[in-house]
Design an enzyme around this catalytic site. Sequence first.
Site, mmCIF file in Angstrom:
data_model
loop_
_atom_site.group_PDB
_atom_site.id
_atom_site.type_symbol
_atom_site.label_atom_id
_atom_site.label_comp_id
_atom_site.label_asym_id
_atom_site.label_seq_id
_atom_site.Cartn_x
_atom_site.Cartn_y
_atom_site.Cartn_z
ATOM 1 C CD GLU A 92 -7.886 2.190 -1.751
ATOM 2 O OE1 GLU A 92 -7.540 2.967 -0.847
ATOM 3 O OE2 GLU A 92 -7.418 1.051 -1.886
ATOM 4 C CG ASP A 105 17.420 -7.783 22.675
ATOM 5 O OD1 ASP A 105 16.587 -6.868 22.863
ATOM 6 O OD2 ASP A 105 17.933 -8.428 23.592
ATOM 7 C CD GLU A 111 -9.667 0.693 0.934
ATOM 8 O OE1 GLU A 111 -9.344 1.359 1.939
ATOM 9 O OE2 GLU A 111 -8.854 0.005 0.278
ATOM 10 N NE ARG A 155 -8.326 5.953 1.734
ATOM 11 C CZ ARG A 155 -7.459 6.733 2.377
ATOM 12 N NH1 ARG A 155 -7.153 7.919 1.875
ATOM 13 N NH2 ARG A 155 -6.914 6.347 3.511
ATOM 14 C CG HIS A 178 -5.364 7.487 -3.758
ATOM 15 N ND1 HIS A 178 -6.447 6.683 -3.991
ATOM 16 C CD2 HIS A 178 -5.776 8.414 -2.847
ATOM 17 C CE1 HIS A 178 -7.463 7.101 -3.252
ATOM 18 N NE2 HIS A 178 -7.094 8.152 -2.550
ATOM 19 C CG ASP A 191 -7.597 2.914 4.890
ATOM 20 O OD1 ASP A 191 -7.799 1.687 4.940
ATOM 21 O OD2 ASP A 191 -7.030 3.477 3.925
ATOM 22 C CG ASP A 228 -7.596 -1.753 2.329
ATOM 23 O OD1 ASP A 228 -7.790 -0.892 3.195
ATOM 24 O OD2 ASP A 228 -6.890 -1.562 1.312
ATOM 25 C CE1 TYR A 254 -7.931 11.371 0.955
ATOM 26 C CE2 TYR A 254 -7.593 11.372 -1.432
ATOM 27 C CZ TYR A 254 -7.874 10.695 -0.269
ATOM 28 O OH TYR A 254 -8.101 9.343 -0.312
ATOM 29 C CG HIS A 258 -5.065 -1.870 -3.421
ATOM 30 N ND1 HIS A 258 -5.238 -2.958 -2.592
ATOM 31 C CD2 HIS A 258 -5.439 -0.784 -2.690
ATOM 32 C CE1 HIS A 258 -5.666 -2.538 -1.409
ATOM 33 N NE2 HIS A 258 -5.820 -1.226 -1.447
ATOM 34 C CG HIS A 290 -0.412 5.172 3.293
ATOM 35 N ND1 HIS A 290 0.403 4.354 2.550
ATOM 36 C CD2 HIS A 290 -1.670 4.890 2.869
ATOM 37 C CE1 HIS A 290 -0.331 3.612 1.722
ATOM 38 N NE2 HIS A 290 -1.593 3.933 1.893
ATOM 39 C CG HIS A 301 -1.217 -2.110 -1.294
ATOM 40 N ND1 HIS A 301 -0.399 -1.073 -0.938
ATOM 41 C CD2 HIS A 301 -2.464 -1.742 -0.883
ATOM 42 C CE1 HIS A 301 -1.116 -0.122 -0.357
ATOM 43 N NE2 HIS A 301 -2.368 -0.498 -0.304
#
Length: 444
Positions: free
Chosen positions: A386, A42, A410, A408, A352, A262, A273, A390, A356, A245, A363
């Site tokens: 970005e 709950d 960004e 990366r 990727h 990130d 971002d 990898y 975005h 991610h 996003h």
Amino acid sequence: MTRPFLGFSPERFSERRTRVKKALGGGVLLLPSAPVLRRSRDTEVRYRPDSELFYLTGCVDPGVVAVLRADHEEGFVLFVPGRDPKAEVWSGPRMDPSEAKDLYGADKVFSTSELEERLPELLRSGSRVLFRLGVHPALEKLVVEALTWARGRGSRTGDGPRAVADPGTILDELRMVKDSEEISRIRGATELTVAAFEEAMGATRPGMGEWEVESLLEAAFRKGGGTGPAFPTIVGSGENGCTLHYTLNRSRIQQGHLVLLDGGAEVDLYAGDVTRTYPAGGQFTGPQAEVYHWVLRAHRAACEAIGPGAQVSRIHEAALAELVMGLVELGILQGDPGELLEEGAYKPHFPHQTSHWLGLDVHDVGDYATESGPRVLSAGTVLTVEPGLYFPSGSGTAPSALAGIGIRIEDDILVTSEGAENLTEGLPVSPDRVEALNRRELRE
Ligand code: GLY
Ligand code: MN
Ligand code: MN
């Protein structure tokens, strides 16, 4: 009752409603609050208002449904939960319908307990209904019942809704171009993100837990007045930086490993971002520096492709050209760069997109291509850049020197009438300045 409008001028919301009504034609738009989510039994997740409902009404409360119709004297109708002393003990004071009417400038306000009774006539007044399917099961059931009833009536009278469409078909286009008040919030979010990165990057040392870097970043978001992170913070050290991610953030940072950080602050529902990849307490090793070099080249080329009138697809193409060249130079790919691009040979190492949209949602909404081709950028649009490379070990596609490297970079870019502004430019990006920031030698 939470703070409505979040400091935006109420006229903004009524101007947006006017624009939406123009686009609606004979349609009826139905926008509910975001559902209250549970994280365990709950216990509720901290409430995050619905971006579309906020965009059109300034409402940040749960349990509300807004109805918009053009050419109708009750063109803006709200349903609100109304007073409930028992519930208010737990979740704070609420408004009664008459208070909500004045505050939001609605033509009519009802209690949500009247929704089931009133929805059929409301929906019947339009030629189509704009409502998102698959998100609000209880309301969706009422909408389906109301539509079934309205269709039955319509077969006798020749009116009533004939179609259901997604609200994004109208709202996304409007939300893509940010107004001055939105841009000031995005600036707030990106500035806070940059300040928090400086703190977290400057404090990262080998032996620390990824979770400690996460806590430093997110503490700075909160200290600076942000709501918190706009999305789960990624602190990927070493191999974890190769998981796009990765949010577990539970490994210890090893000497010689990179940290891919990130994260983004949320300020008044608007997101920042940013990603930086840096060596904890030391220097980039030779192979790390080589990979970084190519990602940075891709980042710069992509940033240069941004401006009003530019096609959004050009940003990704500009990054790809550099990354493919880099993969050839690094000895990962062999062959003609043009053909490698065409074949998508880079995809195992850059799976990727480069950009975005950024706004109320990290996003953010809006199509990247239209029927007539790739989207052309216009002033007031905000987007990320970005690129990354990898090399997960175990994939067998990279020499051992590169195995486990994930990088990366960004930044957040505002398209202006003259060109573009990098909103997160204040955060170092060149390898020597990134190292200096980690060693706390950089004083801006
Ligand atoms: N962290 C998600 C993204 O950069 O898009
Ligand atoms: Mn990001
Ligand atoms: Mn991003």
